[in-house]
Write a protein that holds these residues in place. Structure first.
Motif, PDB file in Angstrom:
ATOM      1  N   ALA A  68       4.494  43.733  16.855  1.00 44.28           N
ATOM      2  CA  ALA A  68       5.736  43.706  16.076  1.00 44.28           C
ATOM      3  C   ALA A  68       6.786  42.851  16.772  1.00 44.28           C
ATOM      4  O   ALA A  68       7.469  42.046  16.132  1.00 44.28           O
ATOM      5  N   CYS A  69       6.917  42.990  18.080  1.00 46.03           N
ATOM      6  CA  CYS A  69       7.894  42.195  18.829  1.00 46.03           C
ATOM      7  C   CYS A  69       7.558  40.712  18.742  1.00 46.03           C
ATOM      8  O   CYS A  69       8.429  39.878  18.509  1.00 46.03           O
ATOM      9  N   MET A  72       8.388  39.431  15.297  1.00 54.19           N
ATOM     10  CA  MET A  72       9.833  39.237  15.100  1.00 54.19           C
ATOM     11  C   MET A  72      10.295  37.963  15.783  1.00 54.19           C
ATOM     12  O   MET A  72      11.117  37.220  15.242  1.00 54.19           O
ATOM     13  N   LYS A  76      11.862  34.828  13.700  1.00 49.55           N
ATOM     14  CA  LYS A  76      13.210  34.355  14.009  1.00 49.55           C
ATOM     15  C   LYS A  76      13.185  32.884  14.402  1.00 49.55           C
ATOM     16  O   LYS A  76      14.063  32.108  14.040  1.00 49.55           O
TER      17      LYS A  76
END
Lengths: 130, 157
Positions: A68-69, A72, A76
């Motif tokens: 998930a990190c 993201m 971004k």
């Protein structure tokens, strides 16, 4: 004291006779030590599946958080920048694009309109032969 | 590790949209690219008296419902082949409905939308002609009636 090989060669009757003999003394605390060892072994056997499940869940959660990190960060990083800083220029581009869409759509409708007489004639022929 | 890889694939799959195509081709040679962000659309939506041409058609309701605008105009034959493949992948991945297709003098134009009877969430138009390929994507929650009204009004000019 007999060796293991000697014990393995003895018959069942001999083993039973020795076991029931009152001459053989059992070391003190042996019974308690054996019970304790069996109890501890049984406890660890029950704990292992639970510990394994816990470790599996922790592993899955850690992988999910890491993914998930990373996701993201990637999302971004892929965010593009506005082409225009002036909203009026951005709007002018939007208007121009709508006019372009309109032009292409109009051309498509013209082609469709050109086929209409053919469709009508075909329909007349089809209905005439029915 | 397998679960992490699966989740990464899921994330990358979700990125197959207009933004992904824009990011991939916007810096290529002989390619013109335009992007308008949701923030810019909010600013544009506050501009009074928006109109197309001389007609008093208010573009504001459509503009305020837009969240993304992507335009790629390529004259690069090498880019065009790859761009068309990626567009096809995008269209296959989403539930796009073909709105119109027109072929004329070697030019093929197609329009697609995703949405229901009332709302269009994505509008895509592609124009392919010889060595030129144009990709336009509008994203948001666009009223289908408003969109039709604006395009119909523009066609009346």
């Amino acid at each position: 004291m007999r060796t293991i090989d000697e014990i393995e060669r003895m018959s069942m009757e001999e083993l039973e006779r020795i076991a029931s003999s009152k001459d053989i003394s059992i070391p003190e605390g042996l019974d308690d030590r054996i019970s304790g060892t069996l109890t501890a072994a049984a406890f660890h056997a029950q704990e292992r599946p639970a510990a394994r499940t816990r470790h599996t869940i922790i592993g899955i959660a850690a992988s999910a958080v890491a993914a998930a990190c990373l996701g993201m960060v990637l999302v971004k990083a892929s965010q593009p920048k506005d082409t225009f800083t002036d909203p009026m220029l951005a709007y002018a581009q939007l208007e121009q694009t709508f006019q372009y869409i309109q032009t292409k759509m109009g051309k498509g409708l013209e082609i469709a309109a050109g086929a209409e007489p053919v469709i009508e004639r075909t329909s007349e022929i089809f209905n005439g032969t029915k | 590790m397998i679960i992490a890889a699966f989740m990464l694939l899921t994330v990358s799959a979700l990125a197959q949209n207009g933004k992904a195509i824009y990011n991939k081709y916007s810096d290529a040679d002989d390619v013109s690219a335009v992007y308008i962000s949701p923030a810019m659309f909010k600013i544009i939506g506050n501009i009074p008296n928006l109109s197309i041409g001389d007609d008093d058609v208010n573009l504001t309701p459509v503009v305020r419902s837009l969240t993304g605008f992507y335009l790629i105009d390529s004259d690069n034959p090498g880019v065009n082949a790859s761009l068309r493949k990626d567009i096809d992948k995008l269209l296959d991945a989403g539930k796009y409905e073909l709105l119109m297709e027109a072929k004329d003098n070697g030019e093929t134009m197609r329009m697609y939308t995703i949405g229901d009877d009332a709302i269009v969430t994505s509008f895509i138009m592609t124009v392919v002609e010889n060595d030129q390929c144009t990709f336009i994507a509008l994203e948001g929650k666009i009223s289908r009636d408003k969109l039709s009204e604006i395009l119909a009004t523009a066609m009346d000019e």
